[in-house]
Write a protein that holds these residues in place. Structure first.
Motif, mmCIF file in Angstrom:
data_model
loop_
_atom_site.group_PDB
_atom_site.id
_atom_site.type_symbol
_atom_site.label_atom_id
_atom_site.label_comp_id
_atom_site.label_asym_id
_atom_site.label_seq_id
_atom_site.Cartn_x
_atom_site.Cartn_y
_atom_site.Cartn_z
ATOM 1 N N LYS A 271 0.820 -1.354 -0.069
ATOM 2 C CA LYS A 271 0.013 -0.085 0.001
ATOM 3 C C LYS A 271 0.886 1.383 0.184
ATOM 4 C CE LYS A 271 -4.102 -1.973 2.111
ATOM 5 N NZ LYS A 271 -4.873 -2.132 0.996
ATOM 6 N N SER A 272 2.215 1.019 0.262
ATOM 7 C CA SER A 272 3.019 2.179 0.377
ATOM 8 C C SER A 272 4.530 1.848 -0.233
ATOM 9 C CB SER A 272 3.329 2.785 1.824
ATOM 10 O OG SER A 272 3.765 1.862 2.683
ATOM 11 N N LEU A 273 5.176 2.803 -0.524
ATOM 12 C CA LEU A 273 6.596 2.598 -0.988
ATOM 13 C C LEU A 273 7.339 1.905 0.042
ATOM 14 C CD1 LEU A 273 7.589 6.085 -2.927
ATOM 15 C CD2 LEU A 273 6.825 3.913 -3.742
ATOM 16 N N GLU A 274 7.137 2.097 1.256
ATOM 17 C CA GLU A 274 7.921 1.458 2.201
ATOM 18 C C GLU A 274 7.599 -0.045 2.452
ATOM 19 O OE1 GLU A 274 7.923 5.370 2.744
ATOM 20 O OE2 GLU A 274 6.019 4.250 2.875
ATOM 21 N N ASP A 275 6.326 -0.160 1.945
ATOM 22 C CA ASP A 275 5.987 -2.012 1.903
ATOM 23 C C ASP A 275 6.298 -2.612 0.792
ATOM 24 O OD1 ASP A 275 4.840 -1.686 4.112
ATOM 25 O OD2 ASP A 275 2.588 -1.369 3.270
ATOM 26 N N PHE A 276 6.921 -1.791 -0.428
ATOM 27 C CA PHE A 276 7.159 -2.326 -1.777
ATOM 28 C C PHE A 276 8.602 -3.103 -1.415
ATOM 29 C CE2 PHE A 276 8.707 -2.427 -6.115
ATOM 30 C CZ PHE A 276 7.675 -2.892 -6.605
ATOM 31 N N VAL A 277 8.640 -4.316 -2.120
ATOM 32 C CA VAL A 277 9.897 -5.113 -2.064
ATOM 33 C C VAL A 277 10.497 -5.138 -3.427
ATOM 34 C CG1 VAL A 277 10.769 -7.390 -1.528
ATOM 35 C CG2 VAL A 277 9.013 -6.421 -0.049
ATOM 36 N N GLY A 278 11.785 -4.898 -3.613
ATOM 37 C CA GLY A 278 12.639 -5.160 -4.732
ATOM 38 C C GLY A 278 12.950 -3.890 -5.590
ATOM 39 N N GLN A 279 13.538 -3.834 -6.503
ATOM 40 C CA GLN A 279 13.764 -2.905 -7.681
ATOM 41 C C GLN A 279 14.379 -1.723 -6.785
ATOM 42 O OE1 GLN A 279 13.044 -4.354 -10.196
ATOM 43 N NE2 GLN A 279 11.520 -5.896 -9.294
ATOM 44 N N LYS A 280 15.420 -2.062 -6.074
ATOM 45 C CA LYS A 280 16.232 -1.084 -5.331
ATOM 46 C C LYS A 280 17.038 -0.168 -6.446
ATOM 47 C CE LYS A 280 14.618 -2.441 -1.327
ATOM 48 N NZ LYS A 280 13.608 -1.753 -0.790
ATOM 49 N N HIS A 281 17.350 -0.633 -7.412
ATOM 50 C CA HIS A 281 18.007 0.087 -8.553
ATOM 51 C C HIS A 281 17.456 1.354 -9.045
ATOM 52 C CE1 HIS A 281 15.844 -2.700 -10.588
ATOM 53 N NE2 HIS A 281 15.836 -1.971 -11.808
ATOM 54 N N LYS B 219 16.920 7.281 -5.208
ATOM 55 C CA LYS B 219 16.688 6.721 -6.394
ATOM 56 C C LYS B 219 15.697 7.440 -7.240
ATOM 57 C CE LYS B 219 19.561 3.311 -5.504
ATOM 58 N NZ LYS B 219 20.875 3.309 -6.188
ATOM 59 N N LEU B 220 15.831 7.348 -8.609
ATOM 60 C CA LEU B 220 15.167 8.216 -9.622
ATOM 61 C C LEU B 220 13.602 8.146 -9.246
ATOM 62 C CD1 LEU B 220 15.138 10.036 -12.100
ATOM 63 C CD2 LEU B 220 15.181 7.781 -13.499
ATOM 64 N N LEU B 221 12.963 7.242 -9.318
ATOM 65 C CA LEU B 221 11.664 6.903 -9.021
ATOM 66 C C LEU B 221 11.157 7.784 -7.818
ATOM 67 C CD1 LEU B 221 8.766 6.543 -10.416
ATOM 68 C CD2 LEU B 221 9.057 4.161 -9.925
ATOM 69 N N THR B 222 11.987 7.358 -6.709
ATOM 70 C CA THR B 222 11.471 8.013 -5.439
ATOM 71 C C THR B 222 11.682 9.298 -5.487
ATOM 72 O OG1 THR B 222 12.430 5.900 -4.449
ATOM 73 C CG2 THR B 222 11.939 7.849 -2.963
ATOM 74 N N ARG B 223 12.679 9.955 -6.034
ATOM 75 C CA ARG B 223 12.794 11.478 -6.224
ATOM 76 C C ARG B 223 11.564 12.181 -7.080
ATOM 77 N NH1 ARG B 223 18.011 10.368 -7.855
ATOM 78 N NH2 ARG B 223 17.665 11.412 -9.798
ATOM 79 N N ILE B 224 11.217 11.371 -8.218
ATOM 80 C CA ILE B 224 10.102 11.978 -8.796
ATOM 81 C C ILE B 224 8.844 11.948 -8.082
ATOM 82 C CG2 ILE B 224 8.704 11.400 -10.977
ATOM 83 C CD1 ILE B 224 11.056 10.077 -12.304
#
Length: 457
Positions: free
Chosen positions: A32-42, A48-53
């Motif tokens: 339900k949130s980015l904190e819960d999401f697993v993987g794709q740390k690149h 990281k790019l998508l997080t900054r966006i």
């Protein structure tokens, strides 16, 4: 088809609850949130790019590309919670141009009335044809629609170039075994969405097996866990459910090999097979061969790759490689699968283990380049066809020397004009080509002596 204009707002809370109650574990456990999401740390994580966006609130059109079960749809739904834009979902296989136009009209109305933009998530966007993709171009470019496309196929093959140029492509990797293991443990302990309300003890080797056999596919892993637990629930009732390795093995469906016979998987595996043969690694060769066979690749395509490698990378270092590859092509098509795997494996392994030389391949590549880019060389008179009456009057073939009339079956003569002569074939000191190299060196000595004799006379 009807589409959801505001993230399931057409349903009441009780209706949503009822829908969630019958949803599979893999759906209920979506983050339900980015904190819960697993993987794709690149591309997803601190800095990281998508997080900054997302943190900057500057979401633009993006395309998610990766194998099944790695979180593409889940991340799109998480992103919907991080933006004030309206979130709309479309499944490409079931959508039409009419559906797209309706969503675009809705997006324009939202922008005019409330100043809010619309995020359009298209699952399996590669299933859209070119016309459907073109409908999106103008509104994606103008910013009326923020597109999130998800695809298991290489978007550079399956998505229109103009749409790609207007989007940022994020390539997803399969989840690691540790990622999958963490998801399984979370599902076992989660009382709200997972299996936490059930009394379960799970052996670590059972969870490790599911994590390993899921091949980075979270959906497959969670489905196997749900099957393993629920298949015992009716029998055990109020007693503890014990998840053992044996039960985990029974609960895993037969392994499905991800393979696209016309997309990037097809080309990537073909490339891996040929590069492994070229690199003289028989173990890697037979593994990539097995991947292609198990994925349902056309055995004629596989046989052609082996035959090409035999000529290109082995060549005259071991001429038997080409003969064996040609035989495998014929036999494989004649007998078909499953027996054809034996002949393909034999030929591929032989090519991998053979001495390597690309001298003959380089020779034809360089000669073709000269033919296409340099002045065309005319056939010398003594080499021209002389098997007709007028040829003798023209002098064709008159000065040709028949090599078999001379000792050792060789006589020095020009087969290209001396001023145009260029060395194309340079045999390597590998395998049988060493013998070829020695023979050509002997001929060079004979040619040199012939020239010296002419100069002395």
């Amino acid at each position: 088809m009807a589409y959801n204009k505001n993230n399931n707002s057409l349903f009441s809370e009780s209706e949503k609850s009822n829908i969630r109650s019958v949803a599979p574990l893999a759906v209920r456990m979506r983050p339900k949130s980015l904190e819960d999401f697993v993987g794709q740390k690149h591309f997803l994580g601190p800095g990281k790019l998508l997080t900054r966006i997302l943190q900057a609130g500057k979401l633009t059109s993006i395309i998610f590309h990766g194998p099944p079960g790695c979180g593409k749809t889940s991340l799109a739904r998480v992103i919907a919670n991080y933006t004030s834009a309206k979130f709309t979902y479309l499944s490409a296989p079931a959508a039409s141009v009419k559906d797209i136009r309706e969503i675009i009209a809705f997006a324009k109305d939202q922008l005019k009335a409330a100043g809010s933009r619309t995020v359009l998530f298209i699952d399996e966007i590669h299933r859209f044809n070119r016309a459907q993709q073109d409908v999106l171009l103008e509104d994606v470019e103008s910013g009326i629609i923020i597109l999130i496309g998800a695809t298991t196929e290489n978007p550079y093959f399956s998505v229109n170039s103009p749409l790609i140029s207007r989007s940022t492509v994020f390539s997803f990797e399969p989840l690691t075994e540790q990622d999958i293991s963490d998801l399984l443990k979370n599902a076992l302990n989660d009382h709200g969405r997972g299996l936490g309300k059930i009394n379960i003890s799970a052996d670590s080797d059972a969870l490790d097996f599911i994590a390993a056999m899921s091949d980075g596919d979270a959906r497959r892993a969670l489905t196997a866990l749900e099957v393993a637990v629920l298949s015992q629930a009716s029998e055990q009732k109020d007693h503890e459910i014990h998840l053992t390795l044996e039960i985990a093995k029974e609960s895993m469906q037969q392994k499905s090999i991800q393979y696209n016979g016309s997309g990037d998987t097809h080309y990537d595996l073909a490339s891996a097979l040929q590069k492994s043969m070229r690199g003289s690694d028989p173990d890697a060769t037979v593994y990539w061969l097995a991947r292609m066979i198990a994925g349902g690749e056309d055995i004629r395509f596989i046989a052609r790759r082996i035959a090409v490698c035999a000529a290109e990378d082995v060549g005259n270092a071991d001429p038997t490689a080409t003969i064996l590859a040609a035989a495998a092509c014929q036999i494989a098509e004649f007998v078909g699968l499953p027996e054809a795997q034996l002949h393909l494996a034999q030929a591929a392994i032989y090519v991998a283990c053979a001495p390597k030389s690309n001298a003959s391949a380089n020779a034809i590549w360089n000669a073709l380049s000269d033919v296409k880019t340099q002045k065309i060389i005319q056939v010398p008179k003594h080499l021209k066809d002389s098997h007709y009456k007028a040829a003798k009057k023209l002098g064709f073939g008159a000065d040709y020397k028949y090599p078999h009339d001379f000792e050792s079956g060789f006589v020095p003569q020009d087969y290209l004009p001396p001023q145009e002569k260029k060395k194309y074939y340079s045999p390597k000191h590998a395998g049988y080509e060493k013998n070829i190299n020695e023979y050509l060196q002997k001929l060079e000595i004979l040619i040199k002596r012939s020239k010296e004799n002419k100069q002395n006379h």
